[in-house]
Design a protein around this motif. Structure first.
Motif, PDB file in Angstrom:
ATOM      1  N   LEU A 156     -46.663  12.803  45.406  1.00  0.00           N
ATOM      2  CA  LEU A 156     -46.795  11.300  45.288  1.00  0.00           C
ATOM      3  C   LEU A 156     -47.661  10.717  46.263  1.00  0.00           C
ATOM      4  O   LEU A 156     -47.706  11.135  47.355  1.00  0.00           O
ATOM      5  N   SER A 157     -48.518   9.936  45.721  1.00  0.00           N
ATOM      6  CA  SER A 157     -49.812   9.378  46.647  1.00  0.00           C
ATOM      7  C   SER A 157     -48.924   8.327  47.356  1.00  0.00           C
ATOM      8  O   SER A 157     -49.774   8.022  48.636  1.00  0.00           O
ATOM      9  N   THR A 158     -47.857   7.979  47.291  1.00  0.00           N
ATOM     10  CA  THR A 158     -47.223   7.058  48.092  1.00  0.00           C
ATOM     11  C   THR A 158     -46.190   7.681  49.126  1.00  0.00           C
ATOM     12  O   THR A 158     -45.750   6.991  49.994  1.00  0.00           O
ATOM     13  N   SER A 159     -46.499   9.089  49.297  1.00  0.00           N
ATOM     14  CA  SER A 159     -45.738   9.498  50.304  1.00  0.00           C
ATOM     15  C   SER A 159     -46.616   9.993  51.455  1.00  0.00           C
ATOM     16  O   SER A 159     -47.808  10.838  51.330  1.00  0.00           O
ATOM     17  N   VAL A 160     -45.889   9.951  52.566  1.00  0.00           N
ATOM     18  CA  VAL A 160     -46.769  10.523  53.963  1.00  0.00           C
ATOM     19  C   VAL A 160     -46.749  11.892  53.821  1.00  0.00           C
ATOM     20  O   VAL A 160     -47.739  12.612  54.493  1.00  0.00           O
ATOM     21  N   LEU A 161     -45.905  12.540  53.172  1.00  0.00           N
ATOM     22  CA  LEU A 161     -45.973  13.953  53.159  1.00  0.00           C
ATOM     23  C   LEU A 161     -46.342  14.656  52.075  1.00  0.00           C
ATOM     24  O   LEU A 161     -46.010  15.841  51.726  1.00  0.00           O
ATOM     25  N   ARG A 162     -47.198  14.008  51.417  1.00  0.00           N
ATOM     26  CA  ARG A 162     -47.638  14.548  50.270  1.00  0.00           C
ATOM     27  C   ARG A 162     -48.638  15.804  50.280  1.00  0.00           C
ATOM     28  O   ARG A 162     -48.602  16.630  49.275  1.00  0.00           O
ATOM     29  N   GLU A 163     -49.158  16.098  51.411  1.00  0.00           N
ATOM     30  CA  GLU A 163     -49.811  17.224  51.683  1.00  0.00           C
ATOM     31  C   GLU A 163     -49.031  18.655  51.759  1.00  0.00           C
ATOM     32  O   GLU A 163     -49.145  19.556  51.409  1.00  0.00           O
TER      33      GLU A 163
ATOM     34  N   LYS B  73     -52.138  10.224  37.090  1.00  0.00           N
ATOM     35  CA  LYS B  73     -53.579  10.569  37.371  1.00  0.00           C
ATOM     36  C   LYS B  73     -53.712  10.922  38.724  1.00  0.00           C
ATOM     37  O   LYS B  73     -52.933  10.519  39.771  1.00  0.00           O
ATOM     38  N   LYS B  74     -54.756  11.550  38.877  1.00  0.00           N
ATOM     39  CA  LYS B  74     -55.214  12.058  40.366  1.00  0.00           C
ATOM     40  C   LYS B  74     -55.643  10.930  41.102  1.00  0.00           C
ATOM     41  O   LYS B  74     -56.255   9.628  40.782  1.00  0.00           O
ATOM     42  N   GLN B  75     -54.976  10.767  42.353  1.00  0.00           N
ATOM     43  CA  GLN B  75     -55.316   9.488  43.129  1.00  0.00           C
ATOM     44  C   GLN B  75     -56.584   9.964  44.308  1.00  0.00           C
ATOM     45  O   GLN B  75     -56.510  10.580  45.029  1.00  0.00           O
TER      46      GLN B  75
ATOM     47  N   LEU C  86     -50.928  22.800  49.735  1.00  0.00           N
ATOM     48  CA  LEU C  86     -51.864  23.321  48.725  1.00  0.00           C
ATOM     49  C   LEU C  86     -52.854  24.103  49.230  1.00  0.00           C
ATOM     50  O   LEU C  86     -53.626  24.944  48.755  1.00  0.00           O
ATOM     51  N   GLY C  87     -53.202  23.656  50.624  1.00  0.00           N
ATOM     52  CA  GLY C  87     -54.486  24.237  51.236  1.00  0.00           C
ATOM     53  C   GLY C  87     -54.247  25.270  52.172  1.00  0.00           C
ATOM     54  O   GLY C  87     -55.210  25.915  52.773  1.00  0.00           O
TER      55      GLY C  87
ATOM     56  N   ASP D 144     -57.550  11.927  53.727  1.00  0.00           N
ATOM     57  CA  ASP D 144     -58.456  12.923  53.390  1.00  0.00           C
ATOM     58  C   ASP D 144     -57.804  13.762  52.091  1.00  0.00           C
ATOM     59  O   ASP D 144     -58.509  14.945  52.037  1.00  0.00           O
ATOM     60  N   PHE D 145     -56.700  13.352  51.665  1.00  0.00           N
ATOM     61  CA  PHE D 145     -56.173  14.367  50.613  1.00  0.00           C
ATOM     62  C   PHE D 145     -55.919  13.648  49.514  1.00  0.00           C
ATOM     63  O   PHE D 145     -55.334  12.489  49.287  1.00  0.00           O
ATOM     64  N   ALA D 146     -56.722  13.851  48.342  1.00  0.00           N
ATOM     65  CA  ALA D 146     -56.393  13.273  47.060  1.00  0.00           C
ATOM     66  C   ALA D 146     -55.536  13.825  46.289  1.00  0.00           C
ATOM     67  O   ALA D 146     -55.536  15.210  46.127  1.00  0.00           O
TER      68      ALA D 146
END
Length: 691
Positions: free
Chosen positions: A667-674, A617-619, A224-225, A627-629
């Motif tokens: 998913l907030s539970t994923s190491v690869l969420r970013e 919801k946003k985590q 996303l960034g 550092d990634f919400a």
């Protein structure tokens, strides 16, 4: 805490509303439709083989039939991720493990027909589960401490894949099912089948599955960034898997004895910049025997033995092998169920497990096959985890008794776990003595309604990787550093549930509070090179296995209307949990966010349809090194099927759309969420038949 109170209030309001709605629905049903008949479903992972509504120690959910087929994903985590209290690790398409109430990895036990899969999926999120839901008759979820029955690896819960590979009943004629499906987002092709037959008193079973999926499409950018990151298809997100199993059993009135053999062969990509991939192979043998009325005052004696030879290799992008993980393990289980004694019925037994686990540089992994305890003379290279022998033996007992409308359950387990690294590693051996116990009750205070309360203490020994890791892990880009002095975890869990289990309208709400002493978690550090030297531009990030006291608490609520009947059906659910390190340690990493969802279904004649919405919801509750919400998302799915008879066989044509709104789901539970969102809108079409 606010979200938790809101969820509880919603559950209570739903309960009050549905009590009145139930009366209206019941009145309407008396004139418009017959009383709803539920399918017969039992939970095989519990000794009493009871229905999900009568579970005390661990609230249960069973996925089977069309519900399982409609939710089937490319991995076990994906398949179960829409169930209350269950999320997924989502490490690409090939590896996604269930996370239960914020607990993952070595705290969630994955079983196949009641025996551990004995793979390496507890080690890291990039490791696939060596079990296949596509050929399962049902998948069972036990949420909460199930360590009384299955050991310290089940301190957070159990998932049991039931495929009946060793038959226990004789069929009159060959029967089974087969399915073919295709997905547009990943060009995924899948064929699965399961067949049962009999010859005299010999029951036979065959099952197989083949899945081949390309890199899957994503809705926007991978990162996303980063506007320059990948779009379209997520690079290196392909997944290929095949499995084949055969079993046979001699079946008589006195019971049965049987054996099975099965194999898994997988290859899947890791969607990171390194573009590594994993090849996985497992061969498994099982024995299963049951004697009815073996002795006076005993109903049954059951024994199981499982042996697995597991190996997977992590490869660089160019195909060069980096690290090979191996696990050769033998598990045995003996259960004796007694007849009612002073009103109590129960089961007690013994369980053993012996394993040889290692994660070594690919060129030095042949030591794993050497059964000699003597030291080795040659150099290992730098082992991620040295060859380690683990021995465990446990005794357990579980008793249950009804006192009128009150059902009580009590149980205990004593377990000894010994880890012994090879002498060459110079690492210390560790011995742990674990004790777990539980007391619970289910009070049916009026017909169709029940109140449950369970208190339990469960202990877990640190796993081999948490104790002895010291090396690079290519797929996760981490340099894992264990701590050989870690202490055992002790979890104190309290749970209360309220449920309505009869009529067209049904609901259930759970509150849980889990206090964990010496909770083991991965703490991130500096960037380093492949030898562990600090390097600002290093390829790996240090991950230290650390301990601290933690608290995990949360709630789940579910309400349904006419869930299994013809006509209109409705279902709504919500879940929330929060994990924190106490004494100012901050939030636990990779915690699930609060979710709320609903489903609408319609069944009439040969037609079935469904529509579901899930909002997460946003985590923003991040661990100190995160550092990634994760942004909020809304997932919309739909399905439609039609069944016709071709000759003597029912043939069902189906279409399923996942992520209909094409939302960017992370998913907030994923190491690869970013860097790795879930798939874009995916149309799955297929056909299945039963015979």
């Amino acid at each position: 805490m606010i979200a938790q109170r809101t969820l509880l209030a919603s559950a209570v309001l739903s309960a009050l509303a549905t009590m009145s709605a139930s009366a209206l629905a019941q009145s309407a049903s008396q004139t418009q439709q017959p009383q709803q008949t539920l399918p017969s479903v039992t939970v095989t992972a519990t000794p009493f083989n009871d229905t999900p509504d009568n579970q005390i120690l661990a609230p249960a959910k069973v996925l089977s039939g069309d519900e399982l087929r409609n939710k089937l994903g490319g991995s076990l985590g994906d398949t179960l991720s829409l169930e209350p209290g269950v999320s997924a690790s989502a490490f690409g398409a090939g590896a996604s493990r269930p996370i239960i109430r914020g607990m993952e990895g070595p705290r969630v036990k994955i079983l196949q027909n009641g025996m551990s899969v004995l793979d390496a999926s507890t080690f890291s999120n990039d490791h696939a589960v060596a079990g296949e839901a596509a050929t399962a008759r049902q998948v069972e979820i036990l949420r909460g401490p199930a360590s009384l029955l299955y050991g310290s690896g089940a301190i957070g819960g159990v998932v049991n894949i039931v495929n009946d590979r060793i038959p226990t009943v004789l069929v009159d004629k060959p029967s089974g099912e087969a399915e073919v499906r295709y997905g547009t987002a990943d060009r995924g092709k899948q064929v699965s089948t399961s067949v049962d037959a009999a010859s005299g008193n010999i029951g036979l079973h065959l099952d197989g599955n083949f899945r081949d999926a390309d890199d899957y499409k994503i809705p926007g950018r991978a990162d996303l960034g980063d506007p320059d990151s990948a779009s379209g298809r997520l690079p290196n997100s392909f997944a290929r898997a095949s499995s084949l199993g055969f079993g046979a059993a001699y079946i008589q009135d006195w019971g049965h004895i049987g054996a099975s053999v099965g194999g898994n062969d997988d290859k899947y990509g890791i969607p990171t910049e390194e573009r590594s991939f994993i090849t996985l192979k497992q061969t498994r043998f099982d024995l299963d025997g049951l004697l009815r009325n073996p002795f006076a005052n005993f109903e049954s004696l059951r024994f199981k033995v499982g042996h697995t030879d597991y190996e997977h290799t992590e490869h660089h992008e160019d195909g060069e092998p980096a690290v090979t993980f191996k696990n050769r393990a033998l598990e045995s289980r003996l259960e004796l169920t007694h007849r009612e004694l002073a009103g109590w019925r129960g089961t007690f037994g013994l369980q053993t497990e012996n394993s040889r686990f290692s994660a070594l540089p690919a060129e030095h992994d042949d030591d794993h096959d050497d059964d000699d305890d003597d030291d080795h003379d040659h150099d290992h290279g730098h082992a991620t985890v040295p060859l380690t022998k683990t021995e465990s033996i446990a005794a357990f007992i579980l008793e249950e008794r009804d006192f009128g409308p009150l059902r009580l359950s009590a149980g205990g387990r004593v377990e000894s776990v010994k880890h012994k690294p090879e002498a060459e590693s110079a690492l210390p051996s560790r011995d742990f003595t674990l004790g777990s116990y539980s007391l619970g009750g289910l009070w049916s205070f009026t017909p169709g309604y029940a109140l449950g309360l369970t208190g339990s203490v469960a202990q877990r020994a640190p796993s081999v990787e948490e104790l002895y890791s010291d090396g690079p892990h290519e797929a996760t880009a981490t340099y894992d550093i264990g701590d050989a002095n870690l202490r055992k975890e002790t979890s104190r869990n309290l749970e209360i549930s309220l449920q309505k289990t009869e009529g067209l309208v049904r609901w259930k709400a759970n509150l849980f509070h889990n206090q964990v002493k010496n909770y083991v978690y991965g703490r991130m550090g500096d960037t380093v090179d492949d030898h562990g030297h600090v390097e600002p531009d290093g390829e790996f990030t240090e991950r230290f296995w650390s301990q601290g006291d933690a608290r995990i608490r949360g709630a789940e609520a579910e309400v349904s209307y006419n869930l299994y009947g013809d006509g209109l059906s409705l279902r709504g659910f919500a879940d929330t949990s929060r994990g924190k390190l106490t004494n100012g340690g901050g939030n636990l990493p990779l915690q699930p966010t609060t979710r709320v969802g609903g489903e609408v279904g319609y069944k009439q004649g040969d037609w079935r349809s469904g529509f579901s919405v899930l909002h997460a919801k946003k985590q923003t509750r991040l661990a100190g090194f995160e550092d990634f919400a994760v942004p909020s998302y809304t997932r919309v799915d739909a399905n439609l099927s039609y069944t016709q008879r071709i000759g003597a066989y029912p043939v069902t044509w189906f279409a399923i759309i996942k992520n209909l709104l094409d939302d960017d789901i992370r998913l907030s539970t994923s190491v690869l969420r970013e860097v790795a969102p879930l798939t874009e809108r995916n149309l799955i079409v297929g056909v299945r038949t039963r015979f």
